[in-house]
Scaffold this motif. Sequence first.
Motif, PDB file in Angstrom:
ATOM      1  N   PRO A 166       0.823  -1.206   0.000  1.00  0.00           N
ATOM      2  CA  PRO A 166       0.000   0.000   0.000  1.00  0.00           C
ATOM      3  C   PRO A 166       0.860   1.261   0.000  1.00  0.00           C
ATOM      4  CG  PRO A 166      -0.039  -1.065   2.144  1.00  0.00           C
ATOM      5  CD  PRO A 166       0.644  -2.007   1.220  1.00  0.00           C
ATOM      6  N   ARG A 167       0.364   2.329  -0.625  1.00  0.00           N
ATOM      7  CA  ARG A 167       1.049   3.616  -0.681  1.00  0.00           C
ATOM      8  C   ARG A 167       0.462   4.557   0.364  1.00  0.00           C
ATOM      9  NH1 ARG A 167       3.415   3.914  -5.867  1.00  0.00           N
ATOM     10  NH2 ARG A 167       3.841   1.787  -6.516  1.00  0.00           N
ATOM     11  N   ASN A 168       1.259   5.513   0.751  1.00  0.00           N
ATOM     12  CA  ASN A 168       0.804   6.495   1.741  1.00  0.00           C
ATOM     13  C   ASN A 168       0.171   7.676   1.014  1.00  0.00           C
ATOM     14  OD1 ASN A 168       1.731   5.074   4.034  1.00  0.00           O
ATOM     15  ND2 ASN A 168       3.827   5.754   3.620  1.00  0.00           N
ATOM     16  N   ILE A 169      -1.131   7.566   0.731  1.00  0.00           N
ATOM     17  CA  ILE A 169      -1.888   8.642   0.102  1.00  0.00           C
ATOM     18  C   ILE A 169      -2.869   9.172   1.142  1.00  0.00           C
ATOM     19  CG2 ILE A 169      -3.484   9.227  -1.765  1.00  0.00           C
ATOM     20  CD1 ILE A 169      -2.290   6.955  -3.385  1.00  0.00           C
ATOM     21  N   ARG A 170      -2.847  10.450   1.334  1.00  0.00           N
ATOM     22  CA  ARG A 170      -3.665  11.045   2.390  1.00  0.00           C
ATOM     23  C   ARG A 170      -5.142  11.062   2.000  1.00  0.00           C
ATOM     24  NH1 ARG A 170      -1.342  16.621   4.538  1.00  0.00           N
ATOM     25  NH2 ARG A 170      -3.079  16.205   5.971  1.00  0.00           N
ATOM     26  N   GLN A 253      -3.779   2.183  -5.575  1.00  0.00           N
ATOM     27  CA  GLN A 253      -3.105   3.070  -4.637  1.00  0.00           C
ATOM     28  C   GLN A 253      -1.757   3.564  -5.164  1.00  0.00           C
ATOM     29  OE1 GLN A 253      -3.121   1.777  -0.526  1.00  0.00           O
ATOM     30  NE2 GLN A 253      -5.100   0.761  -0.752  1.00  0.00           N
ATOM     31  N   SER A 255       0.984   6.239  -6.499  1.00  0.00           N
ATOM     32  CA  SER A 255       1.311   7.589  -6.023  1.00  0.00           C
ATOM     33  C   SER A 255       0.830   8.673  -6.976  1.00  0.00           C
ATOM     34  CB  SER A 255       2.825   7.713  -5.821  1.00  0.00           C
ATOM     35  OG  SER A 255       3.518   7.448  -7.031  1.00  0.00           O
ATOM     36  N   ALA A 258      -2.051  10.952  -5.743  1.00  0.00           N
ATOM     37  CA  ALA A 258      -1.918  11.724  -4.497  1.00  0.00           C
ATOM     38  C   ALA A 258      -2.740  13.005  -4.529  1.00  0.00           C
ATOM     39  CB  ALA A 258      -0.445  12.040  -4.241  1.00  0.00           C
TER      40      ALA A 258
END
Length: 342
Positions: A166-170, A253, A255, A258
Amino acid sequence: MAASASSGPSRYLREEDRIHIADRLRENASIRQIAAELGRSPSTVSREIRRNGALWRGKDWVYRPHAAHRRAEQRRPRPKPGKIGENPELRDFIQHHLERRWSPEQICQALTARFPDRPEMHLTHETIYQALYVQGRGELRRELTKALRTGRTMRRPHRQSYKRLPRNIRDMVMISERPAEAADRAVPGHWEGDLIIGKGGKSAIATLVERSTRYVMLAHLPGEHNAAATRDALVTTVRTLPPHLRRSRTWDQGSEMAAHKTFTLATDMPVYFCDPGSPWQRGSNENTNGLLRQYFAKGTDLSVHTREHLDAVAAELNGRPRKTLSWQTPAQRLSKLLNAMA
């Protein structure tokens, strides 16, 4: 009782196998017992008795192994001419549609629709694959394999999908919160999206597929495909749609998503994110990306394609009949829905 042959089963039953079947039938052994002793499937033994045995007074099967072996050998002369090779009209129809990048299954459906009263023009899609891939048959030009979706010159089994972390997308809104009308494809306007990436990761094409109709739209990213560039390209593409066809968009997910919040502000189109490693949640888009690789091969520079070429590719895909649409085209299905809504 052990089978008479000790070298293991060959592709075809041998005469000694048939003698073993006859002996065991006289001993009232079951089909499953005989099959286990020969190392065969029960259906193989059952089919052998039906095909090569003889009915006694129209009621009981009588199985004579030597006569059965002669019958089987007489039916096995090779090579047998194939249906496609024997029918030039059928061969030309198939080759013409393969050159237009139709799938074998689409071609078979078109043959049935075009020639409903001519069974000699009907066949299964597996027959087309065999004519393309089986060495020595020569019924279809081998180079036509390049027109298939995979473009492979040899058939390969499916492999497991690559699972990404998983990616860190807000502020992601997950697919579990997507409206039910999108899940059951009941209402048009819900889209799936993804990127296909060019050589060295330096260019890309964003793909959008409408879930209800499988209608395709393409957005060009000849340079960067970061979050801002992807957002801007998608905003430009989506704004060409009427508001009632902008209900939602589902993405993985990556990037490049974003900037999903500013995309939603610009288009009034919410974005939902798939669970990690779950490409089937964007099944229509995954399928379409595979079709697009017929036009935009992996490892090639995608920046060289013009906007006009992308539009032509999308039009060709939207003009292909789809099995999942009861052999209508995406363009036809979208037009019907729009007319009904109007």
